[in-house]
Design a protein around this motif. Sequence first.
Motif, PDB file in Angstrom:
ATOM      1  N   GLY A 152       5.479  -0.604  -6.300  1.00  0.00           N
ATOM      2  CA  GLY A 152       4.775  -0.165  -7.164  1.00  0.00           C
ATOM      3  C   GLY A 152       2.665  -0.483  -6.106  1.00  0.00           C
ATOM      4  O   GLY A 152       3.134  -1.225  -5.326  1.00  0.00           O
ATOM      5  N   LYS A 173       4.090   6.702  -3.809  1.00  0.00           N
ATOM      6  CA  LYS A 173       5.021   6.130  -5.099  1.00  0.00           C
ATOM      7  C   LYS A 173       6.673   6.911  -4.930  1.00  0.00           C
ATOM      8  O   LYS A 173       7.078   6.136  -4.822  1.00  0.00           O
ATOM      9  N   ASP A 229      -0.879  -0.398 -15.088  1.00  0.00           N
ATOM     10  CA  ASP A 229       0.316  -0.599 -13.981  1.00  0.00           C
ATOM     11  C   ASP A 229      -0.281  -2.040 -13.363  1.00  0.00           C
ATOM     12  O   ASP A 229       0.794  -2.486 -12.723  1.00  0.00           O
ATOM     13  N   THR A 273      -0.356   0.549  -7.206  1.00  0.00           N
ATOM     14  CA  THR A 273      -2.252   0.833  -7.743  1.00  0.00           C
ATOM     15  C   THR A 273      -3.515   1.067  -7.452  1.00  0.00           C
ATOM     16  O   THR A 273      -3.533   0.502  -6.609  1.00  0.00           O
ATOM     17  N   ARG A 325       2.327  -4.527 -15.444  1.00  0.00           N
ATOM     18  CA  ARG A 325       3.312  -4.818 -14.045  1.00  0.00           C
ATOM     19  C   ARG A 325       4.073  -4.650 -13.262  1.00  0.00           C
ATOM     20  O   ARG A 325       4.909  -5.245 -12.876  1.00  0.00           O
TER      21      ARG A 325
END
Length: 420
Positions: free
Chosen positions: A118, A111, A147, A120, A150
Amino acid sequence: MTNWPVILNIAKTHLLTKLKSTLTAALGVTFGIGAYITLVSFMTGLNAMLDDLILNQTPHIHLYNEIKPTEKQPAALYDEFQQSFQFVHSIKPKQHQKKIHNALPILSYLKKDRKIKGVTPQARAQIFYISGSIEIGGSLIGVSIMDEIRLSNIRDNIIQGLPEDLENNDTGILLGSGLAKKMSLKVGDRVQVSTVKGDLFPLKIVGLYQSGVAEVDNSQSFVNLKTVQRILGETQNYITDINIKLNDIEDASAYSKQLASLFSITATSINEANAQFETGTNIRNLITYAVSITLLIVAGFGIYNILNMLIYEKMKDIAILKALGFSGTDVQLIFMSQAMIIGLVGGLLGLLVGFGFSVLIDHTSFKTEALPTIDTYPVDFSLSYYVIGIVFALLSTFIAGYLPANKARKIDPVKIIRGT
């Protein structure tokens, strides 16, 4: 000095006196350019749709813990056994868990990386879906649904219900549409899932998911990450998969190897996961452009033949023009101008025809259960195709007109007037 108004006026007169031949040549260009625009717009739109269907469901990098036999077996550790035969029965892999070791520190590290858009986490479980007497084997994927939305197109594939309904319900499930159909279930019903150990857990259907891939829809569903961890009796650090989306997809291959080495984990890039699919896309694009260019070349040959015949019919006119003082270059420019006028008019009409057919295709209804988010045939209205079309029209007509025009430049007016 070249008198362009006179040359263009003579070229226009020639084209109008042989209007039928002019229209035939112009329509040849129009057909070629129109067919090119229509074909390339539709095929690239179709390829883009297929890319979206497959590639958007695949993370740029997928991290997981692959369980496999040890590369060096015990017998290979002893030199005295190297030249002999060993018979080892019932070889089994070591007892490893499917979870990623140190998953939470890995997530924290990823992260912070600027290359990554991104991350997940997921927890997968092999389960049985049970409704009445129906039992279907499949997989249950625990996710952080917001998430996932997104970073992917999963929202487009939710055909009933809302992702927020799953986010706010620890006993909710986003059931695969194929499973719902086979088990006659709908939103609001309950379905039981059974682990391989035989534990049963009731879940409420809060939505239906349809990816368009039957194999997935008939076996896969989504729940909250904590729900899978609870069903398996695992702690919050139980994560079996980490999906990564990069800022630049071109970095996927190199960065996946870096992560695999850094964390001693299996990392698969989107290039590896979809190698066969990308090959198919490249072949389809190659066929599309090959057919399109062939259409344009055929139109060019048509222009060449028409202009060649026009020169033979205008032999006396050419002789008179030269006798009046027009040079061979002037005569050549007259016929080149005719070719370029045909190319320009035919090319512009071809763009309009191609655009018209593309719009017609784009508004043609195309509905199928496999692709619930698609209502019409996909078309790509990229401006580059229209620029390529008009440039190729002018270029092909220039080449097709040059040879006959060059022949006209070399004509001896004395021989023509004498009839020799």
